[in-house]
Design a protein around this motif. Structure first.
Motif, PDB file in Angstrom:
ATOM      1  N   LEU A  37      35.451  22.277  -1.730  1.00 36.44           N
ATOM      2  CA  LEU A  37      35.896  21.094  -1.017  1.00 36.44           C
ATOM      3  C   LEU A  37      34.804  20.032  -1.116  1.00 36.44           C
ATOM      4  O   LEU A  37      33.633  20.309  -0.915  1.00 36.44           O
ATOM      5  CB  LEU A  37      36.172  21.427   0.449  1.00 36.44           C
ATOM      6  N   MET A  38      35.186  18.816  -1.463  1.00 36.46           N
ATOM      7  CA  MET A  38      34.204  17.755  -1.668  1.00 36.46           C
ATOM      8  C   MET A  38      34.474  16.610  -0.706  1.00 36.46           C
ATOM      9  O   MET A  38      35.604  16.376  -0.309  1.00 36.46           O
ATOM     10  CB  MET A  38      34.293  17.239  -3.101  1.00 36.46           C
ATOM     11  N   ASP A  39      33.427  15.888  -0.344  1.00 35.15           N
ATOM     12  CA  ASP A  39      33.615  14.725   0.508  1.00 35.15           C
ATOM     13  C   ASP A  39      33.530  13.424  -0.280  1.00 35.15           C
ATOM     14  O   ASP A  39      33.764  12.360   0.261  1.00 35.15           O
ATOM     15  CB  ASP A  39      32.629  14.730   1.677  1.00 35.15           C
ATOM     16  N   LYS A  40      33.200  13.491  -1.576  1.00 33.34           N
ATOM     17  CA  LYS A  40      33.170  12.297  -2.422  1.00 33.34           C
ATOM     18  C   LYS A  40      33.418  12.722  -3.861  1.00 33.34           C
ATOM     19  O   LYS A  40      32.888  13.715  -4.322  1.00 33.34           O
ATOM     20  CB  LYS A  40      31.819  11.595  -2.316  1.00 33.34           C
ATOM     21  N   LEU A  41      34.245  11.974  -4.552  1.00 33.11           N
ATOM     22  CA  LEU A  41      34.533  12.218  -5.956  1.00 33.11           C
ATOM     23  C   LEU A  41      33.953  11.066  -6.762  1.00 33.11           C
ATOM     24  O   LEU A  41      34.295   9.901  -6.513  1.00 33.11           O
ATOM     25  CB  LEU A  41      36.039  12.336  -6.174  1.00 33.11           C
ATOM     26  N   GLU A  42      33.069  11.378  -7.673  1.00 37.39           N
ATOM     27  CA  GLU A  42      32.404  10.352  -8.479  1.00 37.39           C
ATOM     28  C   GLU A  42      33.440   9.479  -9.190  1.00 37.39           C
ATOM     29  O   GLU A  42      34.358   9.986  -9.823  1.00 37.39           O
ATOM     30  CB  GLU A  42      31.487  11.016  -9.515  1.00 37.39           C
ATOM     31  N   GLY A  43      33.309   8.174  -9.045  1.00 38.71           N
ATOM     32  CA  GLY A  43      34.209   7.228  -9.690  1.00 38.71           C
ATOM     33  C   GLY A  43      35.399   6.823  -8.839  1.00 38.71           C
ATOM     34  O   GLY A  43      36.196   5.991  -9.251  1.00 38.71           O
ATOM     35  N   ALA A  44      35.542   7.415  -7.670  1.00 39.67           N
ATOM     36  CA  ALA A  44      36.667   7.097  -6.792  1.00 39.67           C
ATOM     37  C   ALA A  44      36.169   6.356  -5.560  1.00 39.67           C
ATOM     38  O   ALA A  44      35.285   6.830  -4.866  1.00 39.67           O
ATOM     39  CB  ALA A  44      37.391   8.369  -6.384  1.00 39.67           C
ATOM     40  N   GLN A  45      36.738   5.196  -5.327  1.00 38.27           N
ATOM     41  CA  GLN A  45      36.399   4.418  -4.132  1.00 38.27           C
ATOM     42  C   GLN A  45      37.464   4.558  -3.050  1.00 38.27           C
ATOM     43  O   GLN A  45      37.151   4.522  -1.871  1.00 38.27           O
ATOM     44  CB  GLN A  45      36.233   2.937  -4.504  1.00 38.27           C
ATOM     45  N   VAL A  46      38.716   4.691  -3.477  1.00 40.70           N
ATOM     46  CA  VAL A  46      39.836   4.805  -2.539  1.00 40.70           C
ATOM     47  C   VAL A  46      40.747   5.935  -3.018  1.00 40.70           C
ATOM     48  O   VAL A  46      40.637   6.416  -4.145  1.00 40.70           O
ATOM     49  CB  VAL A  46      40.630   3.477  -2.421  1.00 40.70           C
ATOM     50  N   LEU A  47      41.674   6.351  -2.169  1.00 37.55           N
ATOM     51  CA  LEU A  47      42.544   7.478  -2.471  1.00 37.55           C
ATOM     52  C   LEU A  47      43.355   7.257  -3.748  1.00 37.55           C
ATOM     53  O   LEU A  47      43.560   8.193  -4.526  1.00 37.55           O
ATOM     54  CB  LEU A  47      43.473   7.753  -1.287  1.00 37.55           C
ATOM     55  N   SER A  48      43.802   6.040  -3.988  1.00 37.36           N
ATOM     56  CA  SER A  48      44.591   5.793  -5.198  1.00 37.36           C
ATOM     57  C   SER A  48      43.770   6.042  -6.463  1.00 37.36           C
ATOM     58  O   SER A  48      44.320   6.415  -7.495  1.00 37.36           O
ATOM     59  CB  SER A  48      45.166   4.376  -5.190  1.00 37.36           C
ATOM     60  N   ASP A  49      42.454   5.865  -6.390  1.00 34.58           N
ATOM     61  CA  ASP A  49      41.588   6.182  -7.540  1.00 34.58           C
ATOM     62  C   ASP A  49      41.643   7.683  -7.840  1.00 34.58           C
ATOM     63  O   ASP A  49      41.680   8.087  -9.005  1.00 34.58           O
ATOM     64  CB  ASP A  49      40.133   5.798  -7.262  1.00 34.58           C
ATOM     65  N   VAL A  50      41.659   8.508  -6.811  1.00 31.21           N
ATOM     66  CA  VAL A  50      41.730   9.956  -6.996  1.00 31.21           C
ATOM     67  C   VAL A  50      43.047  10.327  -7.665  1.00 31.21           C
ATOM     68  O   VAL A  50      43.095  11.121  -8.605  1.00 31.21           O
ATOM     69  CB  VAL A  50      41.567  10.703  -5.651  1.00 31.21           C
ATOM     70  N   PHE A  51      44.155   9.731  -7.199  1.00 30.54           N
ATOM     71  CA  PHE A  51      45.459   9.984  -7.806  1.00 30.54           C
ATOM     72  C   PHE A  51      45.445   9.582  -9.275  1.00 30.54           C
ATOM     73  O   PHE A  51      45.889  10.341 -10.142  1.00 30.54           O
ATOM     74  CB  PHE A  51      46.564   9.222  -7.056  1.00 30.54           C
ATOM     75  N   ASP A  52      44.938   8.395  -9.580  1.00 29.27           N
ATOM     76  CA  ASP A  52      44.907   7.910 -10.959  1.00 29.27           C
ATOM     77  C   ASP A  52      44.049   8.802 -11.854  1.00 29.27           C
ATOM     78  O   ASP A  52      44.380   9.023 -13.027  1.00 29.27           O
ATOM     79  CB  ASP A  52      44.409   6.464 -11.021  1.00 29.27           C
ATOM     80  N   MET A  53      42.962   9.344 -11.311  1.00 30.51           N
ATOM     81  CA  MET A  53      42.116  10.259 -12.083  1.00 30.51           C
ATOM     82  C   MET A  53      42.872  11.549 -12.398  1.00 30.51           C
ATOM     83  O   MET A  53      42.789  12.073 -13.510  1.00 30.51           O
ATOM     84  CB  MET A  53      40.825  10.555 -11.322  1.00 30.51           C
ATOM     85  N   GLY A  54      43.614  12.053 -11.431  1.00 32.87           N
ATOM     86  CA  GLY A  54      44.422  13.248 -11.666  1.00 32.87           C
ATOM     87  C   GLY A  54      45.495  12.991 -12.699  1.00 32.87           C
ATOM     88  O   GLY A  54      45.712  13.799 -13.610  1.00 32.87           O
ATOM     89  N   LEU A  55      46.156  11.852 -12.600  1.00 36.74           N
ATOM     90  CA  LEU A  55      47.192  11.466 -13.560  1.00 36.74           C
ATOM     91  C   LEU A  55      46.623  11.382 -14.973  1.00 36.74           C
ATOM     92  O   LEU A  55      47.200  11.906 -15.922  1.00 36.74           O
ATOM     93  CB  LEU A  55      47.805  10.127 -13.147  1.00 36.74           C
ATOM     94  N   ALA A  56      45.456  10.762 -15.113  1.00 38.50           N
ATOM     95  CA  ALA A  56      44.832  10.625 -16.428  1.00 38.50           C
ATOM     96  C   ALA A  56      44.370  11.977 -16.974  1.00 38.50           C
ATOM     97  O   ALA A  56      44.356  12.191 -18.185  1.00 38.50           O
ATOM     98  CB  ALA A  56      43.647   9.664 -16.347  1.00 38.50           C
ATOM     99  N   THR A  57      44.020  12.891 -16.092  1.00 31.58           N
ATOM    100  CA  THR A  57      43.506  14.193 -16.518  1.00 31.58           C
ATOM    101  C   THR A  57      44.609  15.124 -16.998  1.00 31.58           C
ATOM    102  O   THR A  57      44.484  15.756 -18.043  1.00 31.58           O
ATOM    103  CB  THR A  57      42.734  14.865 -15.363  1.00 31.58           C
ATOM    104  N   VAL A  58      45.704  15.214 -16.251  1.00 27.65           N
ATOM    105  CA  VAL A  58      46.734  16.214 -16.572  1.00 27.65           C
ATOM    106  C   VAL A  58      47.998  15.634 -17.189  1.00 27.65           C
ATOM    107  O   VAL A  58      48.784  16.360 -17.771  1.00 27.65           O
ATOM    108  CB  VAL A  58      47.106  17.048 -15.327  1.00 27.65           C
ATOM    109  N   GLY A  59      48.228  14.343 -17.061  1.00 23.17           N
ATOM    110  CA  GLY A  59      49.385  13.709 -17.685  1.00 23.17           C
ATOM    111  C   GLY A  59      50.545  13.511 -16.734  1.00 23.17           C
ATOM    112  O   GLY A  59      50.661  14.200 -15.721  1.00 23.17           O
ATOM    113  N   PRO A  60      51.432  12.561 -17.062  1.00 20.67           N
ATOM    114  CA  PRO A  60      52.511  12.165 -16.155  1.00 20.67           C
ATOM    115  C   PRO A  60      53.562  13.245 -15.906  1.00 20.67           C
ATOM    116  O   PRO A  60      54.216  13.240 -14.879  1.00 20.67           O
ATOM    117  CB  PRO A  60      53.135  10.949 -16.832  1.00 20.67           C
ATOM    118  N   GLY A  61      53.730  14.183 -16.815  1.00 21.16           N
ATOM    119  CA  GLY A  61      54.746  15.216 -16.635  1.00 21.16           C
ATOM    120  C   GLY A  61      54.259  16.440 -15.891  1.00 21.16           C
ATOM    121  O   GLY A  61      55.024  17.377 -15.644  1.00 21.16           O
ATOM    122  N   SER A  62      53.006  16.447 -15.488  1.00 22.12           N
ATOM    123  CA  SER A  62      52.434  17.603 -14.794  1.00 22.12           C
ATOM    124  C   SER A  62      52.819  17.605 -13.317  1.00 22.12           C
ATOM    125  O   SER A  62      53.033  16.551 -12.724  1.00 22.12           O
ATOM    126  CB  SER A  62      50.915  17.581 -14.917  1.00 22.12           C
TER     127      SER A  62
END
Length: 110
Positions: A37-62
């Motif tokens: 469990l992490m309290d900060k994700l490098e490169g993410a300032q807001v929650l939508s950044d975390v979502f976008d990072m996940g989307l870019a990592t695994v792809g839109p159909g995941s």
């Protein structure tokens, strides 16, 4: 910085129970990631950044969000929404907030 987690009590499918208190539901984490469990994700300032990072990592159909509760209260198989489906829901929600004038429009570059 990682936040320390209690020791694992037992695994339940894809989840691991890492703690619980009397009269409360158990605390669950994804099995294999209980202590990550992490309290900060490098490169993410807001929650939508975390979502976008996940989307870019695994792809839109995941798979992104899953539910498995039925109307009768029983637990069934997971029904997943893909990142693409969740992105569409986010976009529609944002448009609704703008349409109802609940948030100011973003400034435009001139």
């Amino acid at each position: 910085r990682r936040v320390s987690q209690p020791s694992i009590m037992f695994r339940l499918g894809f989840s691991a129970v890492v703690g619980s208190k009397p009269d409360e539901a158990p605390t669950l984490r994804r099995a294999g990631y209980e202590g990550k469990l992490m309290d900060k994700l490098e490169g993410a300032q807001v929650l939508s950044d975390v979502f976008d990072m996940g989307l870019a990592t695994v792809g839109p159909g995941s798979p992104c969000f899953g539910t498995r509760f039925r109307a009768d209260g029983s637990v069934g198989a997971f029904e997943w929404q893909t990142y693409q489906e969740v992105r569409a829901r986010i976009d529609h929600f944002q448009l609704g907030l703008l349409g109802l004038r609940l948030v100011p429009p973003a400034p435009t570059a001139d």
